[in-house]
Enzyme design. Structure first.
Site, mmCIF file in Angstrom:
data_model
loop_
_atom_site.group_PDB
_atom_site.id
_atom_site.type_symbol
_atom_site.label_atom_id
_atom_site.label_comp_id
_atom_site.label_asym_id
_atom_site.label_seq_id
_atom_site.Cartn_x
_atom_site.Cartn_y
_atom_site.Cartn_z
ATOM 1 N N ASP A 483 0.875 -1.086 -0.025
ATOM 2 C CA ASP A 483 0.083 -0.116 -0.049
ATOM 3 C C ASP A 483 0.878 1.171 -0.110
ATOM 4 O O ASP A 483 2.022 1.225 0.724
ATOM 5 C CB ASP A 483 -0.708 -0.030 1.261
ATOM 6 C CG ASP A 483 -1.743 1.100 1.326
ATOM 7 O OD1 ASP A 483 -2.627 1.323 0.356
ATOM 8 O OD2 ASP A 483 -1.693 1.980 2.099
ATOM 9 N N GLU A 520 1.465 0.242 -4.846
ATOM 10 C CA GLU A 520 1.207 1.621 -5.269
ATOM 11 C C GLU A 520 2.180 2.645 -5.322
ATOM 12 O O GLU A 520 2.808 3.080 -4.419
ATOM 13 C CB GLU A 520 0.059 2.115 -4.456
ATOM 14 C CG GLU A 520 -1.228 1.763 -4.576
ATOM 15 C CD GLU A 520 -2.428 1.910 -3.509
ATOM 16 O OE1 GLU A 520 -3.304 2.680 -3.891
ATOM 17 O OE2 GLU A 520 -2.015 2.312 -2.331
#
Length: 879
Positions: A483, A520
Site C-alpha cells: 500500500d 502503489e
C-alpha cells in the site's frame, strides 16, 4: 493517488473511544511540555539545526547543561545524500559526545538551548532522534517471543527505555501471574528475558518506563509486542505461540511446497476481501461465513467460482490486509449489525443512515489500519482469543493452493493506526519519536492520513522485512502488494525483495526467488519527488527492479477522467471503454474536440497494451513516431517501465467506483443492459490482453456495483455485497454514504432508481463468461505474456494509428514481422469495423465457441477482419 487514505485519521480518533488506554503516568511531577523538535540528531556527535545566528549552543539533559555544541559547517556530502531534506542546514558537533554519555542522555529528555554571550536563552528546541538511534543501536537481533526447540526467548528493542518488565498472564482476562524484570543489552538496546517451555499459550504485556516527548515526562506504558505472532481478542495482550507447533499446522502443511508461476507475466491477480468473499453466501457453512474457513468450503459458490477462474488462467488471489487491524471488534458479541435494509428504495438515504449508526462497531472494514504486522486478523477466525487464527489462515492458503491459486497478502507498512500515547499506538509507546516520520517541527507526518511510519529508519525497516519473512516462510504466501509504496524508499523495497529471495523451497517451503512484489507507486506527501530518499515510486521502480507498480495511465484511459473527479466531472469525462466519442452522453458531443481526445486516450491504451515499456515506439495521434516514454500523461511519461513485470494493469480496484458504477455515471442513460455488459467486457479485455500483469477486482467479472460508493472502506456488508451466485450485482442498494459521495448524489438519486440499469443473472453470467474466455486466450499463447521489454518491442505493433485513424478502434498485432501469429481488434464503435490484412486469419478457437453470439460473428472476409460493434475479437493466423 489512493483516495481510500482520507478516512484514516478521523477513524483512528473514533475507534479510540472503544479501547481503554494502556498507559500510566509516573508519580513524579511533569516538566514543561516538549518544545518543537526542529533539531535533527543525525549521529552520535552530529546535530543539524538552523540556530539563531551568533548564538552559543548547549545540549541539555533533563534540563541540565550536558555538553556544548561546536559549529561544524552545513549538511552536505554523504550526510546530505542520506538526508536530502536537510541539505544546507547548519551542522553542530557535540563536544565530548561519547557513546556512553549519548546513550545515557537518550534515556531522558534532551533539548538544545541557544543563548547569547550573557547566557540568556534565545531559543530552545527538542531533537528528532531517529538518526542517532540508528547510528548507535540498529541491529539484527531476533525480537519478540520466539521458540528455539523447547527454549523460549523474549526480546524487545527499546533503547530509550529506563526499565522494561514483562507481565505474564495465564489467560486473556486473568490477573498477572508474574511481573518479571527484563535485562538490557546496552550495546544493542534490546531487553531480554528467557521464558519457560510451559509459557506456550500464555499471554503477556510489556511494561515500558520511558520518556515521552509529547507529554514532557516519563511514562509507564503497558503495551503489546510489535513482533506478536498471535494476540488475544481485540489485541489487548500478546499470545505466546510457536509457529512450528504441529497443533497449528493443518494436515499436510509441513509438506506443502507450492510451485509459483515461472515468470511474473504468467500471473493474473484477483483482489479480494476475506469478509466479502462469503459473508452473504448461503452456500457456505454459517459458522464459516466472513472468515478464513469459508475458503475451505469447496462446494461453496465462491470456491467453485474461483476454481473456474483458476482453470481459465487466474493465478493468485490478492487478499486485502489480513494482518491484525485496529478497527474491527474481534469478539462477535461486541459487534453491532444494521437492521434489515432490503425494504428501502434503491435510491434511499436510509440504508447508509442505518449503517452509519453501527459502522464503527460492525464486522466490516478494509483493514488498512495496521496494529500488529505479523498476526492474522482475529475477526476472520473462529476464536480471536487463541491461535485459531494461525491454523485457519494456513487452512485458507492450502485451500486456495488446492484450487490452483496462490495467496498474495496486502501489506501496509507506510503508516500505523496511531502514534504517541494514543491507545492504538504500539511502537511509539515503546521507542517514542523513532518509528514514525516527523515533519520539520517534529510532528508526526500524516500525508497518508494516518501516522506515517519511517521505514527509512533501520529498525522500522527491520520490522517490515521480518514481517514479510514471517508471511512468506510461515504462511507460504506467493507475493506481497504494498500500500502507498511510494512512501517507502526504493532501497527499502529492494532490500525486502533481496531478503525474500534467500528463502528456498527445501529449507523454508517457499521459493523466494519467485515471490512477486508490487504496489502503489504514487508520488505525494512529504516524500514527494524524492525529498527524503529515492522513492519506490512508479518512475523509480520501472527501471529494472522487477517490482510491479499499478498503472494509472491505462486505468484512466479505460475509465475516463481521474479518480479524484467529483460531481459533473464524474459524468462528463468519458473513457475509451465507456463511450468517449463513440457513445457520447448528454454532457458530450461527438465533435472535433471529442475526436481529438479520443485519439489521445487511444494512444494511452496502446502504451498500456504494450506493457508501458518506455522504449516501445509507435505512431501517435499527431502523426509523429514516438517512444512511449515521450507520450505525456499529465506531464509524466505514459510509458515508464523497462520490463512488463513492472506494470500492473487494471480498470478497477477496491478504491474508487467499480467499473460498472463509473460507467453507470458516464454511459448514455439509454444504454441497454446488453451493451453495458459489452462495455464492461471491453475494459476487462484490455486489462487481460495487455503485456504486464493483469489485475482484477473481485466481482469485476460479475458487473459488481457498490451502489455508486467510491470509498466503501467502512460501508458495511450491505454496500460491499459480492454475490457469487450471480443473482445480483449490488446495484440499487441505496445512496452511498454522504461524506465521500455527496457530490454525486443528485445524479445518483436518479440513476439508482432507473430500471434500465438493473442487471439480471443472464447479464452477469455473460460478463463472467467473457472474463474466463479472455483468461483462456491469455493463457493459450506466450505472446500475451512476453517477458522482457525487448520482446515487447519486437513482437507488438499497432495498425489504425495517427491522425487519420478510426476513433475507438484498436488493432494490435502480436508476433514478429516475419512470423505474425495474432491480431487483436477492439471495436468500441456502434458499427461493425473491417480491418484489411494480408495472409489468412481465423477467429480464436475460444471465441468461436464463445457464449457471446455477437463475438462469434467476427470473421475474416475478403482480406479483411470483420469485428462487430462493442466487441473484442482475437484472430489467429491460419495454418
Amino acid at each position: 493517488m489512493n483516495f481510500s487514505i482520507f478516512w484514516r485519521a478521523a477513524f483512528a480518533l473514533l475507534f479510540c473511544l472503544y479501547i481503554p488506554a494502556l498507559s500510566a503516568q509516573d508519580s513524579a511531577p511533569a516538566v514543561p511540555a516538549q518544545a518543537a523538535a526542529e533539531a535533527h540528531w543525525l549521529s552520535r556527535d552530529m546535530i543539524a539545526w538552523n540556530a539563531p545566528k551568533g548564538s552559543d549552543l548547549i545540549l541539555l539533559s533533563d534540563g541540565e547543561a550536558a555538553a556544548p555544541l561546536v559549529a561544524a559547517g552545513q549538511v552536505d556530502g554523504d550526510l546530505a545524500a542520506a538526508y536530502p531534506h536537510l541539505r544546507g542546514i547548519s551542522l553542530w558537533r557535540i563536544h565530548d559526545g561519547s557513546r556512553d554519555r549519548v546513550r545515557r542522555w537518550l534515556k531522558g529528555r534532551v533539548d538544545i538551548r541557544a543563548q547569547d554571550d550573557a547566557a540568556q536563552e534565545l531559543q530552545r528546541t527538542s531533537l528528532q532522534i531517529g538518526g542517532v538511534l540508528d547510528d548507535l543501536y540498529a541491529n539484527d537481533a531476533a525480537l519478540g517471543a520466539r521458540f528455539d526447540g523447547a527454549k523460549l526467548h523474549i526480546a524487545l528493542w527499546a533503547p530509550t527505555a529506563q526499565a522494561v518488565k514483562l507481565h505474564l498472564f495465564d489467560g486473556p482476562g486473568d490477573a498477572a501471574r508474574a511481573v518479571l524484570p527484563m535485562t538490557e543489552d546496552a550495546a544493542t538496546g534490546v531487553w531480554h528475558l528467557d521464558g519457560a517451555a510451559d509459557w506456550k499459550g500464555k499471554y503477556y504485556l510489556y511494561e515500558v518506563r520511558v520518556f515521552v516527548p509529547e507529554t514532557g515526562r516519563v511514562e509507564t506504558n503497558m503495551v503489546t509486542d510489535p513482533y506478536a505472532l498471535s494476540l488475544s481478542a481485540d489485541s489487548k495482550r500478546t499470545h505466546i505461540a510457536d509457529l512450528n507447533d504441529p497443533a497449528l499446522m493443518p494436515a499436510g502443511w509441513d509438506k506443502m511446497r507450492r510451485a509459483l508461476p515461472e515468470a511474473p507475466e504468467d500471473r493474473v491477480l484477483y483482489e479480494l476481501h476475506v469478509r466479502d468473499f462469503s459473508i452473504s453466501d448461503a452456500s457456505v457453512a454459517e459458522e464459516h461465513r466472513g472468515g478464513y474457513l469459508a475458503f475451505t468450503d469447496a462446494a461453496g459458490n465462491g470456491m467453485r467460482h474461483l476454481r473456474s477462474l483458476a482453470e481459465a488462467g487466474l493465478s493468485d488471489v490478492h487478499l486485502l490486509p489480513t494482518y491484525d487491524c485496529a478497527t474491527i471488534p474481534e469478539t462477535p458479541a461486541e459487534r453491532l449489525s444494521p437492521p434489515d435494509l432490503s425494504g428501502f428504495a434503491p435510491n434511499s438515504e436510509q440504508q447508509q443512515a442505518e449503517i452509519a449508526k453501527v459502522k464503527e462497531r460492525d464486522g466490516f472494514n478494509w483493514c488498512y489500519d495496521p496494529l500488529h504486522y505479523m498476526t492474522p486478523e482475529g475477526s476472520y477466525s473462529s476464536d480471536a482469543d487463541a491461535a485459531a487464527r494461525i491454523l485457519e489462515f494456513r487452512r485458507m492458503v492450502m485451500a486456495l493452493s488446492d484450487a490452483g491459486l496462490g495467496t498474495i497478502v496486502d501489506v501496509v507498512f507506510n503508516h500505523m493506526m496511531a502514534s504517541g500515547q494514543a491507545p492504538l499506538s504500539v511502537v511509539d509507546r515503546i521507542v517514542p519519536g523513532y518509528y514514525h516520520r516527523l515533519d520539520d517541527k517534529g510532528a508526526v507526518a500524516r500525508s497518508t492520513c494516518c501516522a506515517n511510519t519511517a521505514t527509512e529508519r533501520r529498525m522500522m525497516e527491520k520490522l517490515m522485512i521480518d514481517a514479510l519473512t514471517v508471511w512468506a516462510r510461515d504462511y507460504k504466501v506467493s507475493g506481497f502488494r504494498f500500500d502507498l509504496m511510494g512512501h517507502h524508499s526504493r532501497e527499502n523495497i529492494l532490500k525486502a525483495r533481496d531478503t525474500l529471495r534467500r528463502l528456498t523451497l527445501q529449507q523454508d517451503g517457499v521459493d523466494g526467488r519467485n515471490l512477486y512484489l508490487y504496489g502503489e507507486g504514487w508520488n505525494f506527501g512529504e516524500v514527494a519527488n524524492n525529498a527524503r530518499f529515492v522513492q519506490a515510486s512508479q518512475m523509480n521502480m520501472g527501471q529494472g527492479t522487477g517490482i510491479g507498480t499499478f498503472n494509472d495511465r491505462i486505468r484512466d484511459a479505460i475509465r475516463g477522467g481521474g479518480v479524484g473527479d467529483k460531481g459533473s466531472d464524474s459524468v462528463r469525462k468519458q473513457g475509451f471503454a465507456n463511450g468517449l466519442f463513440t457513445a457520447p452522453n448528454a454532457m458530450n458531443k461527438a465533435d472535433d474536440a471529442a475526436r481529438k481526445e479520443a485519439l489521445r486516450i487511444a494512444d494511452h491504451i496502446r502504451v498500456g497494451l504494450a506493457g508501458s515499456i518506455g522504449d516501445f515506439t509507435f505512431t501517435t495521434a499527431d502523426g509523429m513516431v514516438r517512444k512511449a516514454k515521450d507520450v505525456s500523461y499529465n506531464g509524466s511519461a505514459a510509458g515508464y517501465a523497462s520490463d512488463p513485470q513492472e506494470i500492473i494493469n487494471y480498470a478497477e480496484a477496491h478504491d474508487n467506483q467499480t467499473f460498472f458504477d463509473i460507467s453507470a455515471l458516464k454511459l448514455p442513460r439509454d444504454t441497454s443492459p446488453a451493451d453495458r455488459v459489452r462495455w464492461q467486457n471491453i475494459a476487462s479485455s484490455i486489462v487481460l490482453l495487455s503485456q504486464g500483469v493483469p489485475f482484477l477486482h473481485a466481482g469485476q467479472e460479475l458487473l459488481r456495483s457498490k451502489s455508486l460508493d467510491h470509498n466503501s472502506y467502512n460501508s458495511g456488508d450491505w454496500f460491499n455485497l459480492l454475490d457469487y451466485s450471480k443473482a445480483q450485482n449490488g446495484w440499487g442498494r441505496g445512496l452511498p454514504h454522504r461524506a465521500d459521495n455527496e457530490a454525486e448524489w443528485p445524479v445518483a438519486r436518479d440513476l439508482l432508481s432507473d430500471q434500465r440499469l438493473h442487471m439480471g443473472p443472464a447479464d452477469i453470467a455473460r460478463a463472467s463468461d467473457h472474463v474466463r474466455e479472455m483468461l483462456h486466450i491469455r493463457k493459450s499463447s506466450p505472446l500475451f505474456r512476453l517477458r522482457s521489454g525487448a520482446e515487447v518491442i519486437e513482437n507488438i505493433r499497432f495498425d489504425n494509428v495517427g491522425p487519420d485513424q478510426i476513433p475507438g478502434l484498436i488493432v494490435m498485432r502480436l508476433g514478429t514481422a516475419r512470423a505474425e501469429e495474432m491480431i487483436v481488434v477492439i471495436n468500441t464503435a456502434p458499427q461493425t469495423q473491417s480491418v484489411p490484412v494480408t495472409g489468412r486469419y481465423k477467429l480464436h478457437d475460444i471465441l468461436r465457441r464463445s457464449s457471446d453470439p455477437v463475438v462469434r460473428k467476427a470473421r475474416m472476409k475478403r482480406g479483411q477482419l470483420v469485428t462487430p460493434p462493442l466487441t473484442t475479437a482475437v484472430f489467429v493466423k491460419a495454418r
